[in-house]
Design a protein around this motif. Structure first.
Motif, PDB file in Angstrom:
ATOM      1  N   PHE A 113      21.371  63.326  85.626  1.00 10.26           N
ATOM      2  CA  PHE A 113      22.284  62.747  84.814  1.00 10.26           C
ATOM      3  C   PHE A 113      22.248  63.980  83.005  1.00 10.26           C
ATOM      4  CE2 PHE A 113      19.043  58.995  86.222  1.00 10.26           C
ATOM      5  CZ  PHE A 113      19.965  58.232  85.866  1.00 10.26           C
ATOM      6  N   LEU A 135      30.135  62.376  80.232  1.00 15.45           N
ATOM      7  CA  LEU A 135      30.301  61.321  78.517  1.00 15.45           C
ATOM      8  C   LEU A 135      30.422  62.362  78.481  1.00 15.45           C
ATOM      9  CD1 LEU A 135      27.316  58.736  79.771  1.00 15.45           C
ATOM     10  CD2 LEU A 135      29.764  58.641  79.849  1.00 15.45           C
ATOM     11  N   PHE A 184      28.962  56.152  86.511  1.00 16.66           N
ATOM     12  CA  PHE A 184      28.292  54.926  85.641  1.00 16.66           C
ATOM     13  C   PHE A 184      27.224  54.437  87.117  1.00 16.66           C
ATOM     14  CE2 PHE A 184      28.163  50.240  85.710  1.00 16.66           C
ATOM     15  CZ  PHE A 184      26.323  50.216  85.138  1.00 16.66           C
ATOM     16  N   ALA A 219      23.342  54.471  87.543  1.00 13.98           N
ATOM     17  CA  ALA A 219      22.557  53.215  86.945  1.00 13.98           C
ATOM     18  C   ALA A 219      22.068  53.155  88.643  1.00 13.98           C
ATOM     19  CB  ALA A 219      23.439  52.740  87.057  1.00 13.98           C
ATOM     20  N   VAL A 272      18.230  54.711  89.772  1.00 12.22           N
ATOM     21  CA  VAL A 272      17.386  54.048  88.663  1.00 12.22           C
ATOM     22  C   VAL A 272      16.382  53.526  89.772  1.00 12.22           C
ATOM     23  CG1 VAL A 272      16.456  52.922  87.254  1.00 12.22           C
ATOM     24  CG2 VAL A 272      18.184  54.339  86.806  1.00 12.22           C
ATOM     25  N   MET A 323      18.265  51.187  84.255  1.00 10.55           N
ATOM     26  CA  MET A 323      20.160  50.585  84.202  1.00 10.55           C
ATOM     27  C   MET A 323      20.906  50.125  83.068  1.00 10.55           C
ATOM     28  SD  MET A 323      20.085  48.544  88.227  1.00 10.55           S
ATOM     29  CE  MET A 323      18.973  47.760  88.077  1.00 10.55           C
ATOM     30  N   VAL A 343      21.385  53.399  80.929  1.00  5.74           N
ATOM     31  CA  VAL A 343      22.795  53.704  81.539  1.00  5.74           C
ATOM     32  C   VAL A 343      23.747  53.110  80.902  1.00  5.74           C
ATOM     33  CG1 VAL A 343      24.568  54.807  83.170  1.00  5.74           C
ATOM     34  CG2 VAL A 343      21.139  54.876  83.246  1.00  5.74           C
ATOM     35  N   ALA A 344      23.891  51.848  81.442  1.00  6.03           N
ATOM     36  CA  ALA A 344      25.459  51.078  80.766  1.00  6.03           C
ATOM     37  C   ALA A 344      25.623  50.875  79.262  1.00  6.03           C
ATOM     38  CB  ALA A 344      24.945  49.726  81.054  1.00  6.03           C
ATOM     39  N   GLY A 395      24.431  53.552  77.220  1.00  6.40           N
ATOM     40  CA  GLY A 395      25.484  54.632  76.960  1.00  6.40           C
ATOM     41  C   GLY A 395      26.237  54.962  77.658  1.00  6.40           C
ATOM     42  N   PHE A 396      27.288  54.807  78.540  1.00 15.47           N
ATOM     43  CA  PHE A 396      28.558  54.109  78.975  1.00 15.47           C
ATOM     44  C   PHE A 396      29.255  53.436  78.466  1.00 15.47           C
ATOM     45  CE2 PHE A 396      29.047  56.337  83.082  1.00 15.47           C
ATOM     46  CZ  PHE A 396      27.828  56.909  83.613  1.00 15.47           C
ATOM     47  N   TYR A 445      28.472  52.805  74.872  1.00 14.67           N
ATOM     48  CA  TYR A 445      29.382  53.712  73.715  1.00 14.67           C
ATOM     49  C   TYR A 445      30.565  54.604  73.729  1.00 14.67           C
ATOM     50  CZ  TYR A 445      28.693  56.401  69.637  1.00 14.67           C
ATOM     51  OH  TYR A 445      29.064  57.535  68.431  1.00 14.67           O
TER      52      TYR A 445
END
Lengths: 499, 180
Positions: free
Chosen positions: A321, A329, A351, A355, A358, B14, B17-18, B20-21, B23
């Motif tokens: 992360f 990012l 991604f 993801a 988690v 999740m 995380v989504a 953040g991506f 954006y």
């Protein structure tokens, strides 16, 4: 620092290198399609949309598992080779030997499963291979294991050649990993991230493959001399030590494509840093010692190993992360990047990895594992970061290379349709698995209870979309690789020109 | 129910995380000049520290919360349970003795296998897993569990063990405690 030139000269493939790379990639995409079709068959059978007899189901499951893990390793080895050869001397014979040994091993496995009837899964969990209850012979189990040995020897040859090249250039593996800069000193900005990642993979996966070799040889001895019984717990530890590292290494080899290619498409530098070096040093340690999280329900396992399995599973999220995901990012943020297939696939891959961690961390928690172990939560989380993480990493390089041959990043209308079909299908597919795990649906069962079949049906629809998307990618990539390189100078291309 | 809690935590994680991506992806097509790039690099470093802090808090508190009372009973010491059930798995059936226990009192399950690895999973009447442990040849895993409510609990094998893996099922009858 990674180059900002989209198609640099030192990445050009010519002669034997091009043939070898094409063999790796075309074989991999074909195998992925075939293995996905097997996966779809199983999901449709669980959904009662197909009628597959249980003995065939478990042979398909064995093939799907071994085939997917092997193919992920094969294709990400090609990713590592493609970039590492720029920095150190790699011998083509080692790369080709790995391919040849992989194919010999694959033939052994296919014959063992589909001709000799082996159905003991890719994990060959002792003593199941010798307790077939008449479904397969000891020779079938031995042939399956011999296939693994061929594949493992091939990987070791490749890693040893890579290690020799790295040590010749950087002195030792510790310096290649950048350990000398962990606590201070000026980091060489030109120290390649590819070398850091490759070194980590060489260290961890060599250990994993050796553990695998030990348990495979022990299991083979047991097959032919049954009086030489193994300790089931020791065998299980070795199997998961090998299995976990082998499949995890694919992520760490695959992410090299992101480190190398992302700055070229964003046109923003993506420099090496101390947190980056710390993250790879930590990941190297974590991936070696995290395997006990596969044995959380084996209460005979020493408690300290179970605790280590949980704590390291949680800790493994930090490097991913804080460094890889955050770094990627940050790199694309307000970069003015235009979306083409390589850049889309790279961001999807990051991604998918992020993801997917988690649910993985949640499953790696002992308290949760008491009710989630061996439910479909498990394939849910690992398909998340394999289907939407590792595979897109490799696909990004493939599209990049066919872009290099066509002299522009791929981004046709069909690409723009194929990508969401794969992505949305993948999401539906993995979320159906995770939901099923939450509902206590068992994994690895040929027949499902009626109340389990709704998620099977949803998962099957997702799998159909994934297969369609991957089939398109496979055709597109194969035809792109077989085309002659375009004329002109690839160096003149820009990341934002597409077609 | 713990499975629901896990599911919602996973969806939240999740989802974050989504978000953040999404954006960052929405911003990726925009260009920034040198000053804006420098400013966003500074903001990014600050955010990274906050993210590190948040993850560290989750790591420490989560590890403590889930491990300070170790969820698996000691395998060496006596568990002193008044009810003891011996469970033996073999391809492809379960031997469970006794198969009737009382609710509200801890039950010690002693789980082993005669042949290959099996997974001893107890499904509650609502179809969710109540508890599970591996059954491994050569070892006995001790599981301590208190059934909250009477009913018929299904036992399934959750470790692949060959052709008869899916039909390898059994039952445990949980009756009300005496005096209830």
């Amino acid at each position: 620092m990674a180059t900002m030139t989209l198609y640099p000269d030192d990445e050009r493939l010519a002669g034997g290198e091009r043939t070898a790379f094409n063999l790796y990639i075309i074989s991999s995409v074909a195998l992925f399609v075939l293995m996905m079709l097997l996966g779809l068959t199983m999901r449709m059978s669980q959904a009662t949309w197909l009628n597959v007899a249980p003995d065939l189901f478990y042979r398909i499951l064995s093939m799907h598992g071994a085939g997917m893990v092997g193919t992920a390793a094969l294709v990400t080895t090609a990713v590592m080779w493609f970039f590492l050869r720029k920095y150190v001397t790699l011998h083509l014979w080692a790369f080709v030997s790995n391919y040849v040994l992989f194919m010999i091993g694959a033939v052994c496995i296919i014959v063992a499963i589909f001709i000799d009837g082996y159905g003991g899964l890719w994990t060959f969990l002792y003593p199941l291979p010798v307790h077939a209850m008449g479904l397969w012979t000891p020779n079938a189990a031995a042939l399956f294991m011999a296939g693994y040995l061929f594949i493992g020897v091939g990987s070791l040859l490749f890693y040893l050649d890579a290690a020799a090249g790295i040590i010749r250039k950087f002195g030792n593996l510790g310096r290649a990993l950048g350990l000398q800069w962990l606590f201070g000193g000026s980091i060489d900005p030109n120290h390649p991230k590819t070398v850091v990642a490759s070194t980590m993979v060489i260290i961890a996966n060599t250990l994993g493959i050796l553990a695998g070799a030990v348990v495979l040889v022990m299991s083979l001895v047991n097959i032919f001399f049954p009086e030489m019984a193994l300790n089931a717990l020791v065998a299980k530890n070795l199997i998961y030590w090998f299995g976990h590292m082998y499949i995890n290494a694919t992520i760490y080899m695959g992410v090299i494509a992101v480190y190398e290619l992302l700055p070229r498409y964003s046109q923003k530098p993506y420099p090496i840093s101390r947190p980056f070096l710390w993250s790879w040093a930590a990941s190297c340690l974590f991936v070696i010692v995290v395997f006990p999280h596969h044995l959380l329900m084996d209460y005979a396992e020493p408690r300290w190993l179970l605790v280590m399995g949980q704590i390291v599973s949680w800790g493994a999220g930090f490097p991913v992360f804080l460094v890889t995901v955050y770094g990627a990012l940050t790199n694309i943020y307000r970069s003015g990047m235009r979306w083409t297939m390589p850049s889309r696939l790279m961001i999807l891959s990051v991604f998918g990895w992020a993801a997917g961690i988690v649910p993985a961390i949640l499953d790696g928690t002992i308290r949760n594992n008491l009710v989630m172990h061996n439910t479909q939560w498990v394939p849910g989380h690992f398909h998340f970061y394999l289907l939407l993480g590792v595979l897109p990493m490799a696909l990004a390089l493939m599209f990049h290379v066919i872009g290099a041959r066509a002299n522009r990043p791929p981004n046709t209308g069909a690409d723009r349709v194929g990508f969401p079909v794969y992505f949305i299908g993948g999401l539906i597919f993995v979320l159906a698995f995770l939901d099923a795990g939450h509902l206590s649906v068992a994994r690895r069962m040929a027949t499902h209870l009626p109340e389990w079949q709704f998620t099977d049906k949803v998962g099957s629809i997702g799998a159909m979309l994934v297969v369609l998307g991957m089939l398109y990618f496979a055709i597109r990539i194969t035809s792109g690789l077989l085309k002659a390189p375009a004329g002109g100078s690839p160096r003149d291309s820009t990341a934002n020109a597409a077609g | 129910m713990i499975q629901d809690a896990i599911w919602y935590i996973a969806l939240t994680g999740m989802g974050l995380v989504a978000v953040g991506f999404i954006y960052v992806i929405s911003q990726a097509g925009k260009s920034a000049d040198a000053a804006a790039t420098s400013k966003s690099a500074h903001t990014s470093n600050v955010l990274r520290r906050w993210l590190f802090g948040a993850l560290l808090v989750i790591f420490v508190t989560g590890s403590y919360a889930t491990l300070h009372r170790f969820p698996i009973p000691s395998q060496d010491a006596s568990l002193d349970a008044k009810q003891v059930v011996d469970v033996v798995g073999q391809q492809w059936s379960w031997a469970i003795n006794p198969a009737t226990v009382q609710a509200g009192t801890p039950v010690e399950f002693r789980i082993s296998s005669r042949d290959v690895n099996h997974g001893f999973a107890i499904y509650a009447p609502d179809g969710r897993i109540a508890i599970e442990a591996q059954a491994m040849p050569g070892f006995t895993n001790k599981l301590l569990y208190t059934f909250a409510a009477p009913g018929t609990y299904k036992v399934m094998c959750l470790e692949y063990c060959g052709l008869g893996h899916a039909p390898m099922t059994s039952q445990i009858q949980v009756v009300a405690a005496r005096g209830d």
